[in-house]
Scaffold this motif. Structure first.
Motif, short mmCIF file in Angstrom:
data_model
loop_
_atom_site.label_atom_id
_atom_site.label_comp_id
_atom_site.label_asym_id
_atom_site.label_seq_id
_atom_site.Cartn_x
_atom_site.Cartn_y
_atom_site.Cartn_z
N ILE A 180 0.76 -1.07 -0.07
CA ILE A 180 0.12 0.03 -0.15
C ILE A 180 0.90 1.19 0.00
CG2 ILE A 180 -1.83 1.19 1.20
CD1 ILE A 180 -2.58 -1.22 2.50
N ALA A 181 1.02 1.93 -0.87
CA ALA A 181 1.67 3.27 -1.29
C ALA A 181 1.03 4.41 -0.36
CB ALA A 181 1.68 3.50 -2.48
N GLY A 182 1.79 5.05 0.48
CA GLY A 182 1.25 6.30 1.38
C GLY A 182 0.62 7.24 0.39
N ASN A 183 0.95 7.46 -0.57
CA ASN A 183 0.45 8.41 -1.70
C ASN A 183 -0.56 8.05 -2.73
OD1 ASN A 183 2.16 7.23 -3.35
ND2 ASN A 183 3.05 9.01 -3.93
N ASP A 184 -0.98 6.74 -2.39
CA ASP A 184 -1.86 6.21 -3.40
C ASP A 184 -2.90 5.35 -2.74
OD1 ASP A 184 -3.30 5.16 -5.45
OD2 ASP A 184 -1.60 4.07 -6.35
N ASP A 185 -3.96 5.84 -2.26
CA ASP A 185 -5.16 5.14 -1.69
C ASP A 185 -6.23 5.00 -2.35
OD1 ASP A 185 -6.07 7.92 -1.72
OD2 ASP A 185 -6.00 7.99 0.38
N ARG A 186 -6.20 4.87 -3.90
CA ARG A 186 -7.27 4.83 -4.61
C ARG A 186 -8.12 3.35 -4.42
NH1 ARG A 186 -2.86 3.00 -7.40
NH2 ARG A 186 -3.10 1.25 -8.86
N HIS A 187 -7.55 2.23 -3.96
CA HIS A 187 -8.16 1.09 -3.59
C HIS A 187 -9.08 1.10 -2.45
CE1 HIS A 187 -6.29 -0.82 -7.00
NE2 HIS A 187 -4.84 -0.86 -6.66
N LEU A 188 -8.68 2.09 -1.59
CA LEU A 188 -9.53 1.91 -0.14
C LEU A 188 -10.55 3.23 -0.31
CD1 LEU A 188 -6.41 2.06 2.18
CD2 LEU A 188 -7.76 0.04 1.24
N ARG A 189 -10.67 3.77 -1.41
CA ARG A 189 -11.85 4.79 -1.53
C ARG A 189 -12.86 4.42 -2.10
NH1 ARG A 189 -8.31 8.57 -5.71
NH2 ARG A 189 -6.43 8.65 -4.32
N GLY A 190 -14.27 5.00 -2.07
CA GLY A 190 -15.40 4.42 -2.38
C GLY A 190 -15.96 3.07 -1.84
N ALA A 191 -16.76 2.37 -2.59
CA ALA A 191 -17.44 1.38 -1.89
C ALA A 191 -16.47 0.10 -1.77
CB ALA A 191 -18.46 0.67 -2.87
N LEU A 192 -16.38 -0.29 -0.48
CA LEU A 192 -15.23 -1.00 -0.23
C LEU A 192 -15.48 -2.40 0.74
CD1 LEU A 192 -12.09 -1.74 0.21
CD2 LEU A 192 -12.03 0.00 2.25
N GLY A 193 -15.14 -3.23 0.36
CA GLY A 193 -15.09 -4.63 1.29
C GLY A 193 -13.71 -4.93 1.45
N VAL A 234 -5.17 -1.27 11.12
CA VAL A 234 -4.19 -0.28 10.43
C VAL A 234 -4.96 0.25 8.97
CG1 VAL A 234 -1.79 0.24 9.45
CG2 VAL A 234 -2.14 -0.85 11.54
N VAL A 235 -5.26 -0.88 8.27
CA VAL A 235 -5.78 -0.47 7.05
C VAL A 235 -7.33 -0.29 6.96
CG1 VAL A 235 -6.49 -1.52 4.89
CG2 VAL A 235 -4.35 -2.35 6.09
N LEU A 236 -8.02 -0.57 8.19
CA LEU A 236 -9.41 0.10 8.30
C LEU A 236 -9.23 1.68 8.61
CD1 LEU A 236 -11.08 -2.61 10.65
CD2 LEU A 236 -11.79 -1.75 8.22
N TYR A 237 -8.22 2.01 9.25
CA TYR A 237 -8.15 3.55 9.66
C TYR A 237 -7.55 4.26 8.32
CZ TYR A 237 -9.41 4.18 14.60
OH TYR A 237 -10.06 4.26 15.59
N MET A 238 -6.56 3.63 7.66
CA MET A 238 -6.26 4.04 6.21
C MET A 238 -7.55 4.32 5.36
SD MET A 238 -2.69 1.86 5.61
CE MET A 238 -2.28 2.95 3.96
N ALA A 239 -8.41 3.31 5.27
CA ALA A 239 -9.53 3.37 4.45
C ALA A 239 -10.37 4.67 4.92
CB ALA A 239 -10.31 2.27 4.33
N LEU A 240 -10.63 4.78 6.25
CA LEU A 240 -11.29 5.78 6.93
C LEU A 240 -10.79 7.05 6.41
CD1 LEU A 240 -13.57 7.22 9.02
CD2 LEU A 240 -11.94 6.70 10.86
N MET A 241 -9.30 7.40 6.53
CA MET A 241 -8.70 8.57 6.33
C MET A 241 -9.08 8.81 4.63
SD MET A 241 -7.47 9.74 8.97
CE MET A 241 -9.00 9.38 9.76
N ALA A 242 -8.98 7.73 3.97
CA ALA A 242 -9.03 7.89 2.43
C ALA A 242 -10.43 8.15 2.11
CB ALA A 242 -8.79 6.71 1.75
#
Length: 255
Positions: A180-193, A234-242
């Protein structure tokens, strides 16, 4: 069927949520009615839930971490995938769902659920077999977060298919995935499972194949990977920020 929940936060949140029918509060002899226990007793009284004094030894047999209080309740009311998607729709948000593939440790499961509730997921999906369910130990380790969550226990493969039919992007957290790149959160935006695997084996092969993308947390230390619950949190919080960044840009995101 009924069960006994234990621990002050678990009992308090169960009463506060009001999703289960509460039968009785059990207070250990000698427990001081102050702080959280005082709040529990006030909630129980307001909901007309009887309280009874019991020998501390009775709760000791239940669990060493009972903290002087237990609550007899009906079994956990599981949800389904439809209810989870409807929860997102009611909130006016794109779905944010956590899927857990065969996590068997109650402590890890509870930690993950506590994080899921904190970041505002619309629901959690767990498999029917080879995984821990919502037990009193899980309610305790989640500090009662279970009582505020829609948790569905169903066939995981079918659940993923249903989410994909609703245009939910399925992201698997797996050591075989890309960093997971710090400057690329495209996979964690939008409708996410977000799919998190078990402590030792990770994702099952069928689950892995059904994911739209596999991601992993970049590691710099000497250990090979993080505990499943820690990595998932950690990834759940990254998704929240995204999602918050997307929301700030004027597009729909979760709360």
């Amino acid at each position: 069927m009924t069960e006994l929940l234990y621990g002050r936060n678990a009992v308090y949140e169960t009463l506060r949520a009001g999703r289960r029918k509460a039968i009785a509060v059990e207070l250990a002899d000698g427990a001081r009615p102050t702080g959280r226990i005082s709040q529990i007793m006030e909630l129980a009284a307001s909901r007309k839930v009887p309280a009874r004094l019991v020998p501390r030894a009775r709760l000791d047999k239940l669990n060493a971490n009972h903290q002087g209080v237990a609550l007899e309740v009906e079994d956990y009311p599981y949800s389904d995938v439809v209810e989870i998607l409807e929860s997102a729709q009611t909130a006016g948000a794109v779905p944010f769902v956590l899927l857990i593939d065969s996590l068997q440790d109650p402590q890890n499961f509870g930690v993950m659920l506590r994080t899921a509730e904190a970041v505002g997921v619309h629901g959690v999906i767990i498999p029917l077999a080879r995984a821990v369910g919502v037990t009193p130990a899980v309610v305790n380790s989640s500090s009662g977060a279970t009582e505020h969550l829609h948790i569905a226990q169903t066939n995981l493969s079918q659940a993923i298919d249903a989410l994909r039919e609703s245009n939910v992007w399925i992201v698997g957290l797996d050591q075989e995935g890309q960093d997971i790149a710090g400057n690329d959160d495209r996979h964690l935006r939008g409708a996410l499972g977000l799919v998190v695997g078990s402590e030792g084996e990770g994702l099952h092969q069928l689950t892995r194949k059904k994911c739209d993308v596999l991601l992993r947390l970049p590691m710099q230390g000497h250990v090979e990977s993080l505990n499943a619950a820690v990595a998932g949190s950690v990834v759940l919080y990254m998704a929240l920020m995204a999602r918050r960044r997307v929301d700030a840009a004027g597009r729909p995101a979760s709360k």
